[in-house]
Design a protein around this motif. Structure first.
Motif, PDB file in Angstrom:
ATOM      1  N   HIS A  19       0.937  -1.216  -0.044  1.00 53.34           N
ATOM      2  CA  HIS A  19      -0.215   0.078   0.157  1.00 53.34           C
ATOM      3  C   HIS A  19       0.791   1.506   0.227  1.00 53.34           C
ATOM      4  N   THR A  20       2.178   1.122  -0.087  1.00 50.90           N
ATOM      5  CA  THR A  20       3.093   2.257   0.128  1.00 50.90           C
ATOM      6  C   THR A  20       2.897   3.338  -0.916  1.00 50.90           C
ATOM      7  N   ASP A  21       2.935   3.074  -2.268  1.00 52.11           N
ATOM      8  CA  ASP A  21       2.624   3.995  -3.191  1.00 52.11           C
ATOM      9  C   ASP A  21       1.151   4.789  -2.948  1.00 52.11           C
ATOM     10  N   GLU A  22       0.223   4.098  -2.969  1.00 51.51           N
ATOM     11  CA  GLU A  22      -1.205   4.316  -2.668  1.00 51.51           C
ATOM     12  C   GLU A  22      -1.232   5.560  -1.406  1.00 51.51           C
ATOM     13  N   LEU A  23      -0.815   4.971  -0.429  1.00 53.64           N
ATOM     14  CA  LEU A  23      -0.815   5.822   0.827  1.00 53.64           C
ATOM     15  C   LEU A  23      -0.080   7.004   0.605  1.00 53.64           C
ATOM     16  N   PHE A  24       1.059   7.064   0.112  1.00 52.13           N
ATOM     17  CA  PHE A  24       1.707   8.419  -0.252  1.00 52.13           C
ATOM     18  C   PHE A  24       1.353   9.167  -1.238  1.00 52.13           C
ATOM     19  N   ALA A  25       0.555   8.643  -2.081  1.00 47.79           N
ATOM     20  CA  ALA A  25      -0.152   9.596  -3.061  1.00 47.79           C
ATOM     21  C   ALA A  25      -1.373  10.311  -2.276  1.00 47.79           C
ATOM     22  N   LEU A  26      -2.245   9.452  -1.626  1.00 41.14           N
ATOM     23  CA  LEU A  26      -3.031   9.983  -0.877  1.00 41.14           C
ATOM     24  C   LEU A  26      -2.752  11.082   0.142  1.00 41.14           C
ATOM     25  N   THR A  27      -1.865  11.002   0.891  1.00 37.58           N
ATOM     26  CA  THR A  27      -1.149  11.724   1.705  1.00 37.58           C
ATOM     27  C   THR A  27      -0.611  13.000   1.210  1.00 37.58           C
ATOM     28  N   ASP A  28      -0.047  12.929  -0.130  1.00 35.06           N
ATOM     29  CA  ASP A  28       0.572  13.935  -0.955  1.00 35.06           C
ATOM     30  C   ASP A  28      -0.519  14.797  -1.478  1.00 35.06           C
ATOM     31  N   GLY A  29      -1.530  14.237  -1.896  1.00 34.59           N
ATOM     32  CA  GLY A  29      -2.545  14.897  -2.592  1.00 34.59           C
ATOM     33  C   GLY A  29      -3.485  15.638  -1.514  1.00 34.59           C
ATOM     34  N   ASN A  30      -3.297  15.468  -0.351  1.00 39.05           N
ATOM     35  CA  ASN A  30      -4.033  16.096   0.758  1.00 39.05           C
ATOM     36  C   ASN A  30      -3.219  16.841   1.533  1.00 39.05           C
ATOM     37  N   ARG A  31      -1.772  16.957   1.337  1.00 37.93           N
ATOM     38  CA  ARG A  31      -0.887  17.595   2.246  1.00 37.93           C
ATOM     39  C   ARG A  31      -1.268  18.948   3.072  1.00 37.93           C
ATOM     40  N   GLU A  32      -1.985  20.031   1.993  1.00 35.80           N
ATOM     41  CA  GLU A  32      -2.449  21.105   2.918  1.00 35.80           C
ATOM     42  C   GLU A  32      -3.504  20.973   3.930  1.00 35.80           C
ATOM     43  N   GLN A  33      -4.380  20.033   3.517  1.00 33.32           N
ATOM     44  CA  GLN A  33      -5.594  19.966   4.296  1.00 33.32           C
ATOM     45  C   GLN A  33      -5.006  19.241   5.919  1.00 33.32           C
ATOM     46  N   LEU A  34      -4.047  18.050   5.694  1.00 32.68           N
ATOM     47  CA  LEU A  34      -3.766  17.139   6.690  1.00 32.68           C
ATOM     48  C   LEU A  34      -2.752  18.096   7.655  1.00 32.68           C
ATOM     49  N   ARG A  35      -1.997  18.979   6.958  1.00 31.10           N
ATOM     50  CA  ARG A  35      -0.889  19.467   7.949  1.00 31.10           C
ATOM     51  C   ARG A  35      -1.508  20.477   8.736  1.00 31.10           C
ATOM     52  N   GLN A  36      -2.779  20.971   8.688  1.00 31.59           N
ATOM     53  CA  GLN A  36      -3.189  21.653   9.669  1.00 31.59           C
ATOM     54  C   GLN A  36      -3.404  21.168  10.984  1.00 31.59           C
TER      55      GLN A  36
END
Length: 194
Positions: A19-36
């Motif tokens: 799941h590494t690539d899929e999880l990283f892509a989801l994280t990276d695509g939501n970086r601004e929202q998640l970093r809050q």
């Protein structure tokens, strides 16, 4: 292995290296929202960081000290939910979670967390589950509130997020309360604004 069908559209699956690539892509695509609200986001800059995270969660799972599951919605990874360690002596644990922006508002996280709480009480035989959320993270706080958790207090300046300390609101659920409220039957199919 840990895998649960929450309903026809949602499945929880133990995070694995595949799941590494899929999880990283989801994280990276939501970086601004998640970093809050999540302090680890800025330190996750490539797939190697995600791979090491998954390896650490697999070690915790193998050591009977927590679970990190991917939330799959209609076959796509939508986010993560997990247990942050297990205190076996006191029979308690805490739940953490996050969801990609495009998957919010469909009741996915409420249902995923409710299923995990059922698992904690019925399969792990624990007595207490805790959820902590930043005071002004209303979407995150809505999950334990929908599930009937009791707001137990506030921990001041509990976490450093990017450029500030945030207070945490603590929610708790006891096994006896979960059973008495009828939640154990998995009755939390909801359409929400989470």
């Amino acid at each position: 292995m840990f895998s649960y069908n929450v309903n026809e559209e949602i499945q929880l699956r133990l995070l694995e290296l595949r799941h590494t690539d899929e999880l990283f892509a989801l994280t990276d695509g939501n970086r601004e929202q998640l970093r809050q609200w999540l302090p680890w986001v800025d330190g996750t800059v490539d797939t190697e960081h995600t791979k090491r995270f998954i390896q650490s969660t697999l070690a915790a799972f193998a050591g009977n000290n927590g679970i990190q599951a991917g939330i799959f919605y209609k076959g796509n990874m939508a986010g993560c939910v997990g247990l942050h360690g297990i205190d076996w002596g006191n029979r308690k644990t805490s739940i953490g979670y996050w969801l990609g922006a495009e998957y919010q508002g469909h009741g996915i996280m409420t249902n995923a967390c409710g299923t995990l709480v059922n698992y904690v009480f019925s399969e792990l035989n624990l007595n207490r589950v805790e959820i902590r959320a930043a005071e002004f993270n209303t979407r995150s706080r809505a999950i334990p509130e929908r599930l009937g958790f009791v707001q137990e207090g506030k921990i001041r300046q509990a976490e450093w997020l990017a450029d500030r300390y945030v207070d945490h609101i603590v929610y708790g659920m006891l096994r006896e309360d979960w059973s008495m409220n009828g939640q154990a039957s998995n009755r939390f199919e909801v359409e929400t604004d989470e």
